[in-house]
Design an enzyme around this catalytic site. Structure first.
Site, PDB file in Angstrom:
ATOM      1  CG  HIS A 154      -1.894   1.140   1.234  1.00 39.00           C
ATOM      2  ND1 HIS A 154      -2.588   1.512   2.365  1.00 39.00           N
ATOM      3  CD2 HIS A 154      -2.269   2.025   0.268  1.00 39.00           C
ATOM      4  CE1 HIS A 154      -3.353   2.551   2.087  1.00 39.00           C
ATOM      5  NE2 HIS A 154      -3.178   2.887   0.832  1.00 39.00           N
ATOM      6  CG  ASP A 202      -2.519   4.657  14.324  1.00 40.53           C
ATOM      7  OD1 ASP A 202      -1.878   5.291  13.455  1.00 40.53           O
ATOM      8  OD2 ASP A 202      -2.038   3.695  14.947  1.00 40.53           O
ATOM      9  CG  ASP A 216       8.460  -0.105  10.189  1.00 38.91           C
ATOM     10  OD1 ASP A 216       8.584  -1.220   9.652  1.00 38.91           O
ATOM     11  OD2 ASP A 216       7.821   0.064  11.245  1.00 38.91           O
ATOM     12  CB  SER A 249       2.410  -3.804  15.684  1.00 42.42           C
ATOM     13  OG  SER A 249       1.584  -2.816  16.264  1.00 42.42           O
TER      14      SER A 249
END
Length: 438
Positions: free
Chosen positions: A181, A204, A282, A313
């Site tokens: 994405h 978020d 990341d 996560s």
């Protein structure tokens, strides 16, 4: 010279007015011959009088056209129109850069909280268009995003298929989809929409009042300094009590890629995009092959706050660290501040001098509140194990990625403890990270 030109212009205006006044007087004062054919009939002008009048009208029209031309030239003259910039040229401010905000969304209807704060603090819709890229095909989330209408641009990731992965990675399917994405969304921003920079947030995150101000001020640094590769709004150790509340304007360089609200340039994406990873993007960014000894800018007090405990996560670190991150509430006018201290040569010399000239303390001194003086103080670690032990006991994040500690710069982690600045640092003479410290 200017005075002479002014005199000529006003003389021209005087002559124009005088000439037209004379024409009017001549017309009023000229006798006209009238002919009366028969008694009792109305007098009529003779043919020669009519011809004379027509000639006069033609003459007047010609003269008015000339005078109009003269007046137009006078009006356009710099002494009567806009002030001449020949000696004082007008400085045209360069157009302000457009920094879009890319919101990565999936299946959280709480994206509303993220978007509401972005719209609340956004100073300009033109300078900061909000682009929401949605994966997952979640209808309720899509409805929330669509409810904002033209305030946001709603993109939908077209490929929602599962990704073929090794059996042992089946449980990491979500990380593979996130990486796919990101790749698609960033291509939309840079290639399809042709933007030159972007700030990336996830659905978020809540932003601080000076979130936009922070990125506008640091964009020139990111563009001009080749030793920088990102700007982040996040401090991994930015919990209440671990930051200096009086230093909301303080910024750092860090060798650790923080993420969680970060700015990227198109040129950097062109470097990363061809080798973008299939998953765990990341951590991939934190590898030395990508970082290439470049640093990011990060704040003392975070400009983002995560409120998403649920995710791929499974809340890792959330309950212990992330939920306690302090979000800045004081608006700092970063664009009016001198941020040149963040340039590599200046920053490195000043930072290392402050760290290694500080009094050396011990863990017991810090924990028992035995330090005297305002600080800062230096606490030395000698290896991976001593770093992790000290970090854990002091309450800061103890994990390392490719050997780099969170918030670390040249191995040094800066944080607040009991109201004093502490530098958890390697011995003097540090040269490089050990990638086996992970």
């Amino acid at each position: 010279m200017i005075r002479k030109r002014g005199s000529l212009i006003f003389c021209g205006m005087f002559l124009f007015i005088s000439w037209n006044a004379i024409l009017v007087l001549l017309l009023w004062g000229r006798p006209l011959s009238w002919q009366q054919d028969e008694p009792g009939q109305d007098p009529r002008p003779t043919k020669w009088v009519l011809g004379d009048i027509l000639k006069i009208v033609d003459t007047i029209e010609e003269e008015l056209a000339k005078q109009k031309q003269i007046l137009t030239q006078i009006q356009k003259h710099p002494l009567l129109g806009e002030p001449s910039n020949r000696n004082n040229p007008k400085v045209i401010a360069p157009s302000e850069p457009v920094i879009p905000i890319l919101v990565i969304a999936c299946n959280r209807v709480t994206v509303k909280r993220c978007l509401d704060k972005l719209l609340q603090h956004r100073p300009s819709a033109e300078l900061h268009p909000i682009i929401v890229s949605q994966d997952c095909g979640h209808t309720e989330t899509s409805d929330v995003i669509r409810s904002y209408g033209s305030q946001v641009t709603h993109l939908k990731q077209p490929d929602l298929s599962d990704i073929a992965v090794r059996q042992e990675h089946k449980k990491f399917q979500g990380y593979y989809k996130i990486s796919r994405h990101y790749h698609w969304a960033l291509n939309q921003v840079f290639k399809t929409l042709s933007h030159s920079s972007v700030v990336i947030v996830e659905d978020d995150l809540e932003v601080a009042p000076d979130f936009f101000e922070y990125f506008r001020a640091t964009l020139p640094l990111l563009k001009s300094d080749p030793t920088l590769w990102c700007v982040s709004a996040w401090n991994d150790n930015g919990r209440e009590g671990f930051v200096d509340p009086g230093k909301a304007s303080l910024l750092y360089r860090t060798d650790f890629f923080p993420g969680l609200g970060w700015m990227l340039l198109k040129e950097m994406w062109e470097e990363l995009e061809p080798k973008w990873p299939a998953s765990f993007w990341d951590d991939w960014m934190r590898q030395p092959e990508q970082r290439q000894n470049r640093a990011c800018i990060r704040p003392e007090i975070s400009r983002t706050l995560t409120f998403g405990r649920r995710g791929v996560s499974l809340g890792q670190f959330y309950d212990k660290y992330l939920r306690y991150i302090k979000l800045n509430t004081e608006f700092v006018p970063f664009t009016k501040l001198d941020l040149s201290y963040l340039n590599e040569d200046t920053y490195r010399a000043n930072f290392e001098k402050e760290v290694y000239s500080a009094p050396v303390g011990t863990y017991e001194d810090i924990k028992q509140g035995l330090l005297t003086g305002p600080g800062p103080f230096c606490l030395i670690y000698s290896n991976k194990d001593s770093f992790k032990m000290l970090a854990k006991n002091l309450g800061i994040m103890d994990d390392l990625k490719s050997g780099v500690p969170r918030t670390g710069y040249r191995g040094v982690v800066s944080f607040f403890s009991r109201g004093r600045r502490i530098y958890l640092a390697p011995p003097p003479g540090w040269t490089q990270y050990d990638s086996t410290w992970s």
